[in-house]
Design an enzyme around this catalytic site. Structure first.
Site, PDB file in Angstrom:
ATOM      1  N   ASP A  52       0.828  -0.956   0.331  1.00 48.04           N
ATOM      2  CA  ASP A  52       0.046   0.080  -0.064  1.00 48.04           C
ATOM      3  C   ASP A  52       1.032   1.362  -0.130  1.00 48.04           C
ATOM      4  O   ASP A  52       0.321   2.929   0.035  1.00 48.04           O
ATOM      5  CB  ASP A  52      -1.353  -0.325   1.022  1.00 48.04           C
ATOM      6  CG  ASP A  52      -0.374  -0.317   2.436  1.00 48.04           C
ATOM      7  OD1 ASP A  52       0.426  -0.480   2.721  1.00 48.04           O
ATOM      8  OD2 ASP A  52      -0.838  -0.314   3.724  1.00 48.04           O
ATOM      9  N   SER A  53       2.029   0.930  -0.027  1.00 49.83           N
ATOM     10  CA  SER A  53       3.152   2.094   0.555  1.00 49.83           C
ATOM     11  C   SER A  53       2.636   2.710  -1.806  1.00 49.83           C
ATOM     12  O   SER A  53       3.472   3.842  -2.512  1.00 49.83           O
ATOM     13  CB  SER A  53       4.402   1.784  -0.397  1.00 49.83           C
ATOM     14  OG  SER A  53       4.767   0.432  -0.795  1.00 49.83           O
ATOM     15  N   ASP A  91      -0.804  -6.179   0.316  1.00 48.42           N
ATOM     16  CA  ASP A  91      -1.092  -5.331   1.218  1.00 48.42           C
ATOM     17  C   ASP A  91      -2.619  -5.068   1.516  1.00 48.42           C
ATOM     18  O   ASP A  91      -3.345  -5.510  -0.179  1.00 48.42           O
ATOM     19  CB  ASP A  91      -1.282  -4.206   1.805  1.00 48.42           C
ATOM     20  CG  ASP A  91       0.618  -4.447   2.174  1.00 48.42           C
ATOM     21  OD1 ASP A  91       0.823  -4.243   2.907  1.00 48.42           O
ATOM     22  OD2 ASP A  91       0.937  -3.232   1.893  1.00 48.42           O
ATOM     23  N   LYS A 120      -1.229  -9.395   3.445  1.00 49.19           N
ATOM     24  CA  LYS A 120      -0.244  -8.904   3.973  1.00 49.19           C
ATOM     25  C   LYS A 120      -1.381  -8.331   5.489  1.00 49.19           C
ATOM     26  O   LYS A 120      -1.598  -7.165   4.622  1.00 49.19           O
ATOM     27  CB  LYS A 120       1.036  -8.516   3.971  1.00 49.19           C
ATOM     28  CG  LYS A 120       1.915  -7.542   4.793  1.00 49.19           C
ATOM     29  CD  LYS A 120       2.888  -7.441   4.592  1.00 49.19           C
ATOM     30  CE  LYS A 120       3.005  -6.080   3.870  1.00 49.19           C
ATOM     31  NZ  LYS A 120       3.031  -4.384   4.770  1.00 49.19           N
ATOM     32  N   GLU A 122      -1.418  -5.364   8.765  1.00 48.49           N
ATOM     33  CA  GLU A 122      -0.066  -5.303  10.043  1.00 48.49           C
ATOM     34  C   GLU A 122      -0.948  -5.205  11.414  1.00 48.49           C
ATOM     35  O   GLU A 122      -2.031  -5.024  11.335  1.00 48.49           O
ATOM     36  CB  GLU A 122      -0.128  -3.537   9.702  1.00 48.49           C
ATOM     37  CG  GLU A 122       0.569  -3.217   8.653  1.00 48.49           C
ATOM     38  CD  GLU A 122       0.600  -1.722   7.729  1.00 48.49           C
ATOM     39  OE1 GLU A 122       0.661  -0.879   9.195  1.00 48.49           O
ATOM     40  OE2 GLU A 122       0.950  -0.943   7.134  1.00 48.49           O
ATOM     41  N   GLU A 187       9.098  -4.022  10.456  1.00 47.90           N
ATOM     42  CA  GLU A 187       9.582  -2.084   9.994  1.00 47.90           C
ATOM     43  C   GLU A 187      10.141  -1.734  10.958  1.00 47.90           C
ATOM     44  O   GLU A 187       9.611  -1.642  12.021  1.00 47.90           O
ATOM     45  CB  GLU A 187       8.655  -1.991   9.434  1.00 47.90           C
ATOM     46  CG  GLU A 187       8.882  -0.920   8.350  1.00 47.90           C
ATOM     47  CD  GLU A 187       7.851  -0.407   7.604  1.00 47.90           C
ATOM     48  OE1 GLU A 187       6.851  -0.632   7.214  1.00 47.90           O
ATOM     49  OE2 GLU A 187       7.976   0.779   7.009  1.00 47.90           O
TER      50      GLU A 187
HETATM   51  O1  KIV Z   1       3.429  -1.297   1.804  1.00 47.51           O
HETATM   52  C1  KIV Z   1       5.002  -1.691   1.812  1.00 47.51           C
HETATM   53  O2  KIV Z   1       5.664  -1.310   0.786  1.00 47.51           O
HETATM   54  C2  KIV Z   1       5.592  -2.700   2.414  1.00 47.51           C
HETATM   55  C3  KIV Z   1       6.831  -2.430   2.559  1.00 47.51           C
HETATM   56  C4  KIV Z   1       7.248  -1.243   3.300  1.00 47.51           C
HETATM   57  C5  KIV Z   1       6.606  -3.512   3.755  1.00 47.51           C
HETATM   58  O3  KIV Z   1       4.558  -3.183   3.489  1.00 47.51           O
END
Ligand code: KIV
Length: 269
Positions: A52-53, A91, A120, A122, A187
Site C-alpha cells: 500500500d506504499s 497488502d 499481508k 499490519e 519494519e
Molecule cells: O507497503 C509497503 O510497501 C510495505 C513495505 C514497506 C514492507 O508494507
C-alpha cells in the site's frame, strides 16, 4: 550459496521456507505494474509485494491510509501479469480487515481478482489471522512500525527501542506464527530485536530497517531506485548510484541481499 534458478515454476511459500532452512537470504521488492514486475522477476528476486506504499509512491498521497482495496487489486493484476517465477503478495489496505468476515471477503477478492498468493496485514490481529488461515488464505504478518497507524503514531519512528516494547513485539511475533501466518515483515526495529525474532521463528522473517540478520530484505522499489524528493529513511539505499541501468541497479540490490551486504549498520538501528 545456491541461488534459485529460473525454472518457469512460480515460487510457493514452501520454497521460501526452504530458503530460510538452507540459510539462503530471500530478496524482495515492491512493484505496482507489469513492466517492473517482469524486470524484477527476470533478475531473480524471489518475492514481489504490491504494497500500500503505492499510495505514496504512485498516487502522491502523504500516507498509505487513503489506498483502497480496488486500487490494490488493480495493481496486483498488473504485477501478476508481469511475473513468471516470483512469489507475489499484496497488502490488505487500511480498514479492510477490521472483522473476520470483512477480512475474509477482502482477502478472497485480492486472491481471486488480483491473483496474489498471500495477503499481508499490519499488527497483531490474531483472531483475524487464525480465521483467514483456517479458510485457506496465506498470511504475511507485519510488526514494528505500522504505517497504516500513522494517524495514531504521529510520526514514522523506530519501534522496540525500549525493552518493554521490544518484548511485546517479540511476543506478538510468536503469536502471529502460532496463528498460522506463513511470513512476517519487521519494519524499523533494532537489529538485535529482529535477530532474536528471526532465530525464534520457523517462518521466514523479512526486514525493512531491521538489520542484516533477518531471513530476507524488502525495500520500496522507488526508494531503491532513488526516486522521489525529500529526506529518505535511513534504512533505504539508492542502488542507482553507480549503476548504468535500472536492471543493473535491481541486480545489484539482489546480489547485496543474497550476500548479506545490504543492509549495513548504516541502514540499521
Ligand atoms: O507497503 C509497503 O510497501 C510495505 C513495505 C514497506 C514492507 O508494507
Amino acid at each position: 550459496m545456491k541461488y534459485i534458478q529460473h525454472s518457469g515454476k512460480t515460487l510457493s511459500i514452501v520454497d521460501l521456507i526452504a530458503l530460510k532452512q538452507a540459510g539462503e537470504k530471500i530478496s524482495c521488492l515492491t512493484a505496482y505494474d507489469a513492466s517492473f514486475s517482469a524486470l524484477i522477476d527476470k533478475v531473480g528476486i524471489e518475492v514481489i509485494l504490491i504494497g500500500d506504499s503505492l499510495g505514496m509512491v504512485i498516487q502522491g498521497q502523504s500516507s498509505t491510509v487513503p489506498v483502497t482495496l480496488d486500487e490494490i487489486i488493480y495493481h496486483s493484476r498488473c504485477v501478476t501479469r508481469g511475473r513468471k517465477q516470483a512469489f507475489v503478495m499484496a497488502d490488505l489496505p487500511f480498514s479492510s480487515y477490521y472483522s473476520k468476515t470483512i477480512a475474509m471477503e477482502n482477502a478472497a477478492k485480492l486472491m481471486q481478482q488480483g491473483g496474489v498468493q498471500m495477503v499481508k496485514l499490519e499488527g497483531t490481529r490474531i483472531a483475524v489471522i487464525e480465521f483467514l488461515v483456517d479458510q485457506g488464505i496465506p498470511i504475511c504478518g507485519h510488526l514494528g512500525l505500522l504505517p497504516q497507524s500513522i494517524n495514531q503514531l504521529g510520526a514514522y519512528k523506530v519501534k522496540g527501542k525500549e525493552q518493554q516494547e521490544a518484548d511485546k513485539i517479540f511476543e506478538d511475533a510468536q503469536k502471529i506464527e502460532q496463528a498460522g501466518a506463513g511470513l512476517l515483515i519487521l519494519e524499523c526495529v533494532p537489529s538485535v530485536l529482529a535477530k532474536r525474532i528471526t532465530e525464534s521463528l520457523q517462518i521466514p522473517v523479512i526486514g525493512i530497517g531491521a538489520g542484516v540478520d533477518c531471513d530476507g530484505q524488502i525495500l520500496v522499489l522507488y526508494d531503491m531506485l532513488g526516486l522521489g524528493e525529500g529526506k529518505r529513511p535511513r534504512f533505504t539505499q539508492n542502488f542507482m548510484e553507480g549503476a548504468d541501468s535500472i536492471e543493473n541497479a535491481i541486480k545489484h540490490y539482489h546480489y547485496a541481499v543474497k550476500k548479506s551486504l545490504f543492509p549495513t549498520f548504516k541502514q540499521s538501528y
